[in-house]
Design a protein around this motif. Structure first.
Motif, PDB file in Angstrom:
ATOM      1  N   SER A   1       0.824  -1.216   0.000  1.00  0.00           N
ATOM      2  CA  SER A   1       0.000   0.000   0.000  1.00  0.00           C
ATOM      3  C   SER A   1       0.854   1.259   0.000  1.00  0.00           C
ATOM      4  CB  SER A   1      -0.939   0.009   1.216  1.00  0.00           C
ATOM      5  OG  SER A   1      -1.930  -0.999   1.079  1.00  0.00           O
TER       6      SER A   1
ATOM      7  N   ARG B   1       0.476   4.372  -2.687  1.00  0.00           N
ATOM      8  CA  ARG B   1       0.284   5.772  -2.301  1.00  0.00           C
ATOM      9  C   ARG B   1       1.376   6.681  -2.880  1.00  0.00           C
ATOM     10  NH1 ARG B   1      -2.654   2.865   0.935  1.00  0.00           N
ATOM     11  NH2 ARG B   1      -4.279   3.733   2.281  1.00  0.00           N
TER      12      ARG B   1
ATOM     13  N   PHE C   1      -9.977   2.641  -2.406  1.00  0.00           N
ATOM     14  CA  PHE C   1      -9.379   2.199  -1.151  1.00  0.00           C
ATOM     15  C   PHE C   1     -10.155   1.038  -0.533  1.00  0.00           C
ATOM     16  CE2 PHE C   1      -8.017   6.589  -1.686  1.00  0.00           C
ATOM     17  CZ  PHE C   1      -6.657   6.497  -1.417  1.00  0.00           C
ATOM     18  N   GLN C   2      -9.574   0.508   0.534  1.00  0.00           N
ATOM     19  CA  GLN C   2     -10.152  -0.629   1.236  1.00  0.00           C
ATOM     20  C   GLN C   2     -11.535  -0.300   1.799  1.00  0.00           C
ATOM     21  OE1 GLN C   2      -7.771  -1.844   4.566  1.00  0.00           O
ATOM     22  NE2 GLN C   2      -8.921  -3.720   4.917  1.00  0.00           N
TER      23      GLN C   2
ATOM     24  N   ASP D   1      -6.572  -0.580  -3.937  1.00  0.00           N
ATOM     25  CA  ASP D   1      -5.755  -0.776  -2.733  1.00  0.00           C
ATOM     26  C   ASP D   1      -6.546  -1.603  -1.722  1.00  0.00           C
ATOM     27  OD1 ASP D   1      -3.855  -0.699  -0.801  1.00  0.00           O
ATOM     28  OD2 ASP D   1      -4.078   1.418  -0.307  1.00  0.00           O
ATOM     29  N   GLU D   2      -6.397  -2.934  -1.811  1.00  0.00           N
ATOM     30  CA  GLU D   2      -7.134  -3.861  -0.949  1.00  0.00           C
ATOM     31  C   GLU D   2      -8.641  -3.607  -1.047  1.00  0.00           C
ATOM     32  OE1 GLU D   2      -5.725  -6.297   0.516  1.00  0.00           O
ATOM     33  OE2 GLU D   2      -3.706  -5.776   1.179  1.00  0.00           O
TER      34      GLU D   2
ATOM     35  N   ILE E   1      -3.582  -3.992  -5.452  1.00  0.00           N
ATOM     36  CA  ILE E   1      -2.869  -4.321  -4.221  1.00  0.00           C
ATOM     37  C   ILE E   1      -3.763  -5.292  -3.462  1.00  0.00           C
ATOM     38  CG2 ILE E   1      -1.689  -3.396  -2.205  1.00  0.00           C
ATOM     39  CD1 ILE E   1      -0.865  -2.127  -4.946  1.00  0.00           C
TER      40      ILE E   1
END
Length: 279
Positions: free
Chosen positions: A47, A51, A87-88, A165-166, A197
């Motif tokens: 991660s 970023r 994002f997650q 990202d996850e 990711i």
């Protein structure tokens, strides 16, 4: 083939006075239209790398090229328009009172014409199968629906690259599969590049290539077949062996003629079924 991302010798550390680097010499390229997965254990730097690529944090050293242009403080906002990040936790991305408002928010910041905004909102909601939820509050949606809306908001901005990202880590296996199918359809529709990711190895199986990270470094870059075919390699880099890898090993030990090539659950089931029909 055109390189849309070029990452060279990235280093980063969270604590300035620490001797420990969280990223050390991270380098890899991504070709336009590729699906690349970055895998590794928690704390491996996955991660953090994402970023840095998105310009959310400045690298300590190294270079990032986005679509042929080196990322700098001066052009970070322009280059970030080429990258959409999911994002997650989608709740952290929502700002609008309704799904429609939330998707429109990013376009308003880019001063896109109202008629074009309305068209894009309708188009992306149809792409992610959320047209019936246009007037709903984002907070009232399920986890999978929230991620679809988050992806729709990113797609509406017409990026060249999507970073996940996850993005599926809070979903159950069925929800993950559905979301990944939506992303693949969007990728094919717009010719996007995807950087995923993930800790989900079954999700990574469908990538074009996999970047494996450990302790802030890239330890291997290869195709899914090459990564998953060796149980010893997986264990040595601190990753669990996928379920189908273990099953294939057990089947070979029982005398089944199973190819050395890695297969996911669906591929293995199809192979066993076809082999059974031939007998």
């Amino acid at each position: 083939m055109k390189k849309i991302l070029e990452i060279q010798n990235l280093t980063y550390k969270y604590e300035e006075d620490s001797d420990k680097l969280n990223l050390s010499g991270v380098s890899f390229d991504v070709n336009e239209g590729e699906w690349i997965s970055i895998i590794g254990r928690n704390g491996s730097g996955k991660s953090t790398t994402a970023r840095l690529i998105d310009g959310l944090m400045p690298a300590l050293s190294g270079t990032i090229k986005v679509d042929g242009e080196v990322l700098t403080e001066a052009n970070v906002w322009d280059l970030r328009r080429k990258i959409g990040m999911v994002f997650q936790n989608p709740d952290n991305q929502f700002v609008g009172a309704t799904v429609e408002d939330d998707i429109a928010f990013g376009m308003e910041n880019q001063q896109i014409e109202r008629d074009e905004m309305i068209k894009r909102v309708d188009d992306v909601l149809e792409l992610v199968n959320m047209s019936d939820f246009k007037d709903r509050e984002p907070a009232s949606l399920s986890g999978g629906q929230k991620q679809r809306v988050a992806i729709a908001g990113v797609i509406a901005l017409r990026p060249k690259i999507i970073i996940l990202d996850e993005a599926t880590s809070m979903l159950d296996p069925n929800g993950r599969n559905k979301l990944m199918n939506v992303v693949r359809e969007i990728k094919d529709e717009y010719g996007l590049t995807v950087l995923s990711i993930t800790h989900d190895l079954d999700e990574a199986v469908n990538s074009d290539r996999i970047v494996v990270m450990k302790d802030g470094e890239v330890v291997r870059i290869a195709t899914p077949d090459e990564i998953f075919e060796s149980e010893n390699d997986m264990v040595s880099i601190g990753l669990d062996v996928p379920f189908t890898s273990n099953l294939m090993i057990d089947l070979r030990a029982k005398g089944f003629d199973i190819p050395e090539k890695y297969m996911d659950e669906e591929g293995l089931a199809d192979y066993l079924w076809q082999s059974y029909l031939k007998k």
